[in-house]
Design a protein around this motif. Structure first.
Motif, mmCIF file in Angstrom:
data_model
loop_
_atom_site.group_PDB
_atom_site.id
_atom_site.type_symbol
_atom_site.label_atom_id
_atom_site.label_comp_id
_atom_site.label_asym_id
_atom_site.label_seq_id
_atom_site.Cartn_x
_atom_site.Cartn_y
_atom_site.Cartn_z
ATOM 1 N N ALA A 2 3.841 57.700 19.155
ATOM 2 C CA ALA A 2 4.147 57.784 17.789
ATOM 3 C C ALA A 2 4.983 59.049 17.640
ATOM 4 O O ALA A 2 5.845 59.036 16.562
ATOM 5 N N SER A 3 5.022 60.048 18.277
ATOM 6 C CA SER A 3 6.012 61.258 18.213
ATOM 7 C C SER A 3 7.240 60.946 18.436
ATOM 8 O O SER A 3 8.169 61.738 18.045
ATOM 9 N N GLU A 4 7.749 59.559 19.115
ATOM 10 C CA GLU A 4 9.065 59.594 19.380
ATOM 11 C C GLU A 4 9.436 58.328 18.632
ATOM 12 O O GLU A 4 10.693 57.790 18.721
ATOM 13 N N SER A 5 8.851 57.908 17.416
ATOM 14 C CA SER A 5 9.195 56.852 16.641
ATOM 15 C C SER A 5 8.842 57.238 15.142
ATOM 16 O O SER A 5 7.826 58.042 14.902
ATOM 17 N N SER A 6 9.300 56.405 14.290
ATOM 18 C CA SER A 6 8.775 56.297 12.735
ATOM 19 C C SER A 6 8.702 54.899 12.477
ATOM 20 O O SER A 6 9.066 53.901 13.065
ATOM 21 N N VAL A 7 7.799 54.889 11.492
ATOM 22 C CA VAL A 7 7.336 53.440 11.115
ATOM 23 C C VAL A 7 7.808 53.197 9.619
ATOM 24 O O VAL A 7 7.208 54.165 8.742
ATOM 25 N N LEU A 8 8.444 52.066 9.554
ATOM 26 C CA LEU A 8 8.631 51.765 7.931
ATOM 27 C C LEU A 8 8.121 50.521 7.483
ATOM 28 O O LEU A 8 7.986 49.458 8.220
ATOM 29 N N HIS A 10 7.685 47.053 5.356
ATOM 30 C CA HIS A 10 8.412 45.882 4.854
ATOM 31 C C HIS A 10 7.707 45.030 4.385
ATOM 32 O O HIS A 10 6.664 44.521 5.031
ATOM 33 N N GLY A 11 8.271 44.092 3.468
ATOM 34 C CA GLY A 11 7.300 42.762 3.001
ATOM 35 C C GLY A 11 6.844 41.855 3.928
ATOM 36 O O GLY A 11 6.121 41.274 4.059
ATOM 37 N N LEU A 12 7.681 41.644 5.047
ATOM 38 C CA LEU A 12 7.535 41.031 6.203
ATOM 39 C C LEU A 12 6.811 41.355 7.323
ATOM 40 O O LEU A 12 6.713 40.562 8.296
ATOM 41 N N GLY A 13 6.866 42.617 7.312
ATOM 42 C CA GLY A 13 6.149 43.118 8.542
ATOM 43 C C GLY A 13 6.349 44.962 8.502
ATOM 44 O O GLY A 13 6.591 45.237 7.658
ATOM 45 N N LEU A 14 6.475 45.457 9.783
ATOM 46 C CA LEU A 14 6.826 46.849 9.934
ATOM 47 C C LEU A 14 7.676 47.105 10.853
ATOM 48 O O LEU A 14 7.779 46.369 11.812
ATOM 49 N N THR A 15 8.433 47.989 10.558
ATOM 50 C CA THR A 15 9.726 48.373 11.393
ATOM 51 C C THR A 15 9.167 49.791 12.301
ATOM 52 O O THR A 15 9.056 50.570 11.819
ATOM 53 N N VAL A 16 9.657 49.499 13.603
ATOM 54 C CA VAL A 16 9.586 50.815 14.393
ATOM 55 C C VAL A 16 11.015 51.144 14.747
ATOM 56 O O VAL A 16 11.552 50.469 15.462
ATOM 57 N N LEU A 17 11.009 52.626 14.363
ATOM 58 C CA LEU A 17 12.458 53.074 14.749
ATOM 59 C C LEU A 17 12.330 54.237 15.712
ATOM 60 O O LEU A 17 11.546 55.120 15.799
ATOM 61 N N PRO A 18 12.907 53.905 16.834
ATOM 62 C CA PRO A 18 12.836 54.927 17.906
ATOM 63 C C PRO A 18 13.553 56.159 17.810
ATOM 64 O O PRO A 18 14.590 56.161 16.701
ATOM 65 N N ARG A 19 13.484 57.301 18.087
ATOM 66 C CA ARG A 19 13.840 58.516 17.768
ATOM 67 C C ARG A 19 15.429 58.490 18.219
ATOM 68 O O ARG A 19 16.267 58.980 17.419
ATOM 69 N N THR A 20 15.977 58.012 19.278
ATOM 70 C CA THR A 20 17.203 57.547 20.006
ATOM 71 C C THR A 20 17.515 56.178 19.713
ATOM 72 O O THR A 20 16.917 55.736 20.826
ATOM 73 N N ARG A 21 18.156 55.523 18.899
ATOM 74 C CA ARG A 21 18.480 54.194 18.804
ATOM 75 C C ARG A 21 19.667 53.784 19.629
ATOM 76 O O ARG A 21 20.703 54.297 19.543
ATOM 77 N N SER A 22 19.717 52.989 20.701
ATOM 78 C CA SER A 22 20.720 52.558 21.558
ATOM 79 C C SER A 22 21.335 51.172 21.079
ATOM 80 O O SER A 22 22.288 50.479 21.681
ATOM 81 N N GLY A 23 20.710 50.565 20.001
ATOM 82 C CA GLY A 23 21.343 49.186 19.514
ATOM 83 C C GLY A 23 20.343 48.191 19.644
ATOM 84 O O GLY A 23 19.693 48.398 20.722
ATOM 85 N N GLY A 24 20.317 47.095 18.989
ATOM 86 C CA GLY A 24 19.587 45.841 19.142
ATOM 87 C C GLY A 24 18.231 45.896 18.462
ATOM 88 O O GLY A 24 17.798 47.303 17.964
ATOM 89 N N VAL A 25 17.851 44.689 18.251
ATOM 90 C CA VAL A 25 16.235 44.727 17.449
ATOM 91 C C VAL A 25 15.442 43.773 18.193
ATOM 92 O O VAL A 25 16.143 42.609 18.916
ATOM 93 N N VAL A 26 14.334 44.095 18.202
ATOM 94 C CA VAL A 26 13.141 43.165 18.861
ATOM 95 C C VAL A 26 12.220 42.634 17.938
ATOM 96 O O VAL A 26 11.675 43.519 17.359
#
Length: 238
Positions: A2-8, A10-26
């Protein structure tokens, strides 16, 4: 993680953002043996996956009924497409939905994800595989009759042979590269083995990993998935 990401939210679900994003979405479709689509339950796995890959991970929320669940994950896929190049991952019933989404997108002629990971996938809602009986008998947490009841409720009026309920029975030609992970003791072992064989005969690039036990599967699952997802990620200029 949890310390390495943030969670947002959304109406369709939850987005996990990494601390350092290298591109791409899963697009991650969490599942459990109750056939529920609760993204909160999958956050730990999603955060680990985001940290290991540097990809944004979207945990989709889907209704526990067919075809509403497939409509929900199709909408989540459209959302992810606005965020970047998409890969797909799912666990248990979520893996079955991920495979059904692959078939649906192909039949629509829609842009597919660049790869997919299916973790201990429930890929055949007929629930007649031998591993359900043989491996299920040694797993005190597994109740086949309960799963069959939940599967009937989930399917509603649809036949379990519908490929969007049982993607193992569908035409698997033209799918993107797929990794399947299971264990020799997994009650759903036969689903992964059969899907891998049918997909390979259909010309799909298939990566099958069968671990010795459920504990080994849990401990190595995210590392193997992350390596596969990053190996198939398109170049940033694509």
């Amino acid at each position: 993680m949890a310390s390495e990401s943030s969670v947002l939210a959304h109406g369709l679900g939850l987005t996990v953002l990494p601390r350092t994003r290298s591109g791409g979405v899963v697009l991650y479709l969490h599942g459990d043996r109750s056939l529920a689509g609760d993204p909160e339950a999958g956050l730990g796995l999603a955060e680990d996956l985001a940290a290991r890959t540097g990809f944004e991970v979207f945990c989709a929320r889907y209704r526990p009924a067919f075809p509403a669940a497939l409509h929900d994950v199709r909408a989540a896929y459209g959302h992810c497409r606005t965020r970047g190049q998409v890969a797909l991952a799912g666990r248990l019933e979520g893996a079955g939905l991920a495979a059904a989404l692959l078939l649906s997108l192909r039949d629509e002629g829609a842009p597919p994800p660049h790869c997919a990971v299916l973790l201990s996938g429930l890929l055949d809602l007929r629930l007649t595989a031998q591993s359900l009986l043989l491996n299920g008998a040694t797993d005190p947490s597994f109740d086949l009759q309960d799963l069959r009841g939940r599967a009937r409720a989930y399917a509603g009026d649809a036949a379990p042979t519908d490929p969007l309920l049982s993607p193992l029975l569908g035409n698997l030609h033209g799918l993107p590269p797929v990794q399947l992970q299971t264990a020799g003791t997994d009650p759903l072992l036969d689903d992964s083995l059969a899907f891998a064989g049918r997909a390979a005969r259909s010309g799909v690039d298939v990566h099958l990993r069968v671990r010795s036990s459920a504990a080994d599967l849990r401990s190595g699952m995210i590392g193997s998935a992350a390596a596969f997802l990053t190996s198939w990620a398109p170049a940033a200029s694509d």
